[in-house]
Design a protein around this motif. Sequence first.
Motif, PDB file in Angstrom:
ATOM      1  N   THR A 129       0.870  -1.176   0.000  1.00 20.68           N
ATOM      2  CA  THR A 129       0.000   0.000   0.000  1.00 20.68           C
ATOM      3  C   THR A 129       0.910   1.230   0.000  1.00 20.68           C
ATOM      4  OG1 THR A 129      -0.041   0.199   2.413  1.00 20.68           O
ATOM      5  CG2 THR A 129      -1.732  -1.237   1.393  1.00 20.68           C
ATOM      6  N   ASP A 130       0.337   2.395  -0.263  1.00 21.40           N
ATOM      7  CA  ASP A 130       1.124   3.622  -0.207  1.00 21.40           C
ATOM      8  C   ASP A 130       1.704   3.831   1.193  1.00 21.40           C
ATOM      9  OD1 ASP A 130       0.717   4.204  -2.872  1.00 21.40           O
ATOM     10  OD2 ASP A 130      -0.896   5.644  -2.499  1.00 21.40           O
ATOM     11  N   GLU A 131       0.920   3.503   2.207  1.00 22.63           N
ATOM     12  CA  GLU A 131       1.387   3.675   3.584  1.00 22.63           C
ATOM     13  C   GLU A 131       2.558   2.743   3.884  1.00 22.63           C
ATOM     14  OE1 GLU A 131      -1.919   3.123   2.797  1.00 22.63           O
ATOM     15  OE2 GLU A 131      -2.518   5.222   2.972  1.00 22.63           O
ATOM     16  N   GLU A 132       2.471   1.485   3.450  1.00 25.60           N
ATOM     17  CA  GLU A 132       3.567   0.542   3.665  1.00 25.60           C
ATOM     18  C   GLU A 132       4.822   0.991   2.921  1.00 25.60           C
ATOM     19  OE1 GLU A 132       1.106  -3.652   4.237  1.00 25.60           O
ATOM     20  OE2 GLU A 132       1.501  -2.888   2.214  1.00 25.60           O
ATOM     21  N   ALA A 133       4.637   1.451   1.700  1.00 21.89           N
ATOM     22  CA  ALA A 133       5.781   1.934   0.924  1.00 21.89           C
ATOM     23  C   ALA A 133       6.452   3.116   1.624  1.00 21.89           C
ATOM     24  CB  ALA A 133       5.345   2.317  -0.485  1.00 21.89           C
ATOM     25  N   ALA A 134       5.665   4.010   2.205  1.00 13.47           N
ATOM     26  CA  ALA A 134       6.215   5.164   2.919  1.00 13.47           C
ATOM     27  C   ALA A 134       7.007   4.720   4.146  1.00 13.47           C
ATOM     28  CB  ALA A 134       5.096   6.125   3.316  1.00 13.47           C
ATOM     29  N   VAL A 135       6.476   3.760   4.898  1.00 10.61           N
ATOM     30  CA  VAL A 135       7.175   3.262   6.088  1.00 10.61           C
ATOM     31  C   VAL A 135       8.481   2.573   5.694  1.00 10.61           C
ATOM     32  CG1 VAL A 135       7.065   1.564   7.967  1.00 10.61           C
ATOM     33  CG2 VAL A 135       5.117   3.073   7.529  1.00 10.61           C
ATOM     34  N   THR A 137      10.229   3.013   2.959  1.00  8.37           N
ATOM     35  CA  THR A 137      11.159   4.025   2.455  1.00  8.37           C
ATOM     36  C   THR A 137      11.838   4.760   3.598  1.00  8.37           C
ATOM     37  OG1 THR A 137       9.860   4.324   0.441  1.00  8.37           O
ATOM     38  CG2 THR A 137      11.358   6.123   1.046  1.00  8.37           C
ATOM     39  N   THR A 138      11.064   5.219   4.549  1.00  3.87           N
ATOM     40  CA  THR A 138      11.612   5.950   5.694  1.00  3.87           C
ATOM     41  C   THR A 138      12.597   5.092   6.473  1.00  3.87           C
ATOM     42  OG1 THR A 138       9.605   7.271   5.871  1.00  3.87           O
ATOM     43  CG2 THR A 138      11.011   7.161   7.831  1.00  3.87           C
TER      44      THR A 138
END
Length: 153
Positions: A129-135, A137-138
């Motif tokens: 998900t976009d949220e998982e990808a953001a986590v 990445t960070t």
Amino acid sequence: MVMREGEYRVEAWRALLLAHNAAVRAIESDVQRNGRIPLTWYDVLLELRGAGEQGLRMQEVAERVVLSRTRVSRLVDEMARSGLVTKEPDATDKRVTWAVITDEGLSALRATAPAYMRGIREHFGRYLTDEEAAVITTALLRVAHSGDDIQLG
């Protein structure tokens, strides 16, 4: 399954390695099937394009594409024979060699990019998900930059 403290971090490392291996192998297969350059060449060309007209020192290429200096030297030699890069000695330091992308290298990079991007979406991105990808990445960038303040030598 209940894990002890710290085991999640080991499992995350293992999952990262497994995911990387699976995705890279699938993307490489897709790119090769489309008659494009190998991913290792693509990665080198991408870094050289980002460096601009001056190119990168061979040591910098090795650091950016996470290959040994010996492997990078052979890889760049192959790419130079194919006309995708040039190797140029440094004018002031004879120990330094610069790798510079050629117009043919830029064309190969552009021709390969659509298959590479499709592969990333198909074999990696669609599972997040976009949220998982953001986590992810960070977290991974935090790890990648953790040694930036370490002075060697």
